[in-house]
Design an enzyme around this catalytic site. Structure first.
Site, PDB file in Angstrom:
ATOM      1  N   LEU A 140      34.598 -12.458 -14.275  1.00 49.82           N
ATOM      2  CA  LEU A 140      33.606 -11.734 -13.482  1.00 49.82           C
ATOM      3  C   LEU A 140      34.112 -11.717 -12.046  1.00 49.82           C
ATOM      4  O   LEU A 140      34.743 -12.674 -11.588  1.00 49.82           O
ATOM      5  CB  LEU A 140      32.237 -12.427 -13.540  1.00 49.82           C
ATOM      6  N   ASP A 141      33.819 -10.636 -11.321  1.00 47.52           N
ATOM      7  CA  ASP A 141      34.198 -10.553  -9.920  1.00 47.52           C
ATOM      8  C   ASP A 141      33.659 -11.749  -9.146  1.00 47.52           C
ATOM      9  O   ASP A 141      32.610 -12.321  -9.495  1.00 47.52           O
ATOM     10  CB  ASP A 141      33.626  -9.280  -9.275  1.00 47.52           C
ATOM     11  N   LEU A 142      34.339 -12.084  -8.063  1.00 49.85           N
ATOM     12  CA  LEU A 142      33.898 -13.148  -7.166  1.00 49.85           C
ATOM     13  C   LEU A 142      32.418 -13.000  -6.806  1.00 49.85           C
ATOM     14  O   LEU A 142      31.645 -13.970  -6.869  1.00 49.85           O
ATOM     15  CB  LEU A 142      34.747 -13.096  -5.883  1.00 49.85           C
ATOM     16  N   THR A 195      30.036 -11.223  -8.251  1.00 55.94           N
ATOM     17  CA  THR A 195      29.123 -11.007  -9.377  1.00 55.94           C
ATOM     18  C   THR A 195      28.717 -12.336  -9.989  1.00 55.94           C
ATOM     19  O   THR A 195      29.540 -13.233 -10.148  1.00 55.94           O
ATOM     20  CB  THR A 195      29.782 -10.133 -10.455  1.00 55.94           C
TER      21      THR A 195
END
Length: 218
Positions: A64-66, A68
């Site tokens: 997952l993105d930083l 998110t």
């Protein structure tokens, strides 16, 4: 915001475990914590390294993105890692995200089908490119509108980097708090308003479809 000016300040605390057995670990990742180590010693603190303190055998499956938050799954055996990896390649897992968008959408639901690729001069940004972009498809459904924003449910059919963020911005409704794709008041929020709410896939041992969820904190 470029990678060079970004100061990494991950939130403290042990990972919130949603499920753990002999082959998988499901976690509720907080916003602001990397899934895996970044470049440089100052970015070694991340979710997988924190998990290693309790689960030394943890293996990466997806990220997952930083910015998110939400549901993310890890494997504990090479066999489980391979099994889950093949599921993601075959697009078997069903992912549902909650998001708050800038502006009030007039339509109730829709699909964004715009190919994406990294914007090299402006990394880590991605952008729409019909010539070299890879297929990227997102279904969305508006849940609530008002006060200049829209709460939506996002269902990505593909898993491109920053897909949901770029697709919503392309609609003219960037995700609130997005440091890369929102501007002005839309960016002025304490965090990216994007949360992986649920993940449904086959358990690598039993083959049975299982769902894991964590409510959005916003």
């Amino acid at each position: 915001m470029s990678e060079t000016t970004f100061i990494y300040t991950p939130p403290p605390g042990a990972p919130v475990i949603l499920h753990a057995d002999e082959t998988i670990i499901v976690v509720n990742k907080p916003s602001g914590l990397l899934s895996v180590p970044g470049r440089g010693e100052d970015r070694s603190d991340c979710l997988i390294n924190r998990l290693r303190e309790e689960f030394p055998d943890v293996l990466l499956v997806h990220r997952l993105d930083l910015d998110t938050s939400g549901v993310i799954i890890f494997a504990r055996t090479k066999a489980a890692q391979g099994h889950l990896g093949k599921q993601f390649e075959a697009r078997i897992p069903k992912k549902v995200y909650a998001a708050r968008l800038w502006g009030e959408m007039t339509e109730k639901e829709g699909r964004v089908d715009l190919p994406l690729i990294v914007d090299w001069p402006n990394r880590p940004r991605q952008h729409v490119n019909f010539e070299t972009g890879k297929p990227a498809v997102t279904d969305w459904r508006a849940l609530k509108t008002g006060n200049g924003e829209t709460r939506v449910r996002l269902m990505p059919l593909t898993g491109r980097s920053h897909q949901l963020r770029v697709h919503m911005a392309a609609l003219g409704h960037p995700i609130l708090g997005d440091p890369l794709y929102a501007e002005g008041e839309a960016q002025a929020h304490p965090r990216l308003m994007l949360h992986a709410e649920s993940l449904r896939l086959r358990h690598p041992d039993t083959g049975v479809m299982q769902s894991f969820s964590a409510p959005a904190p916003f």
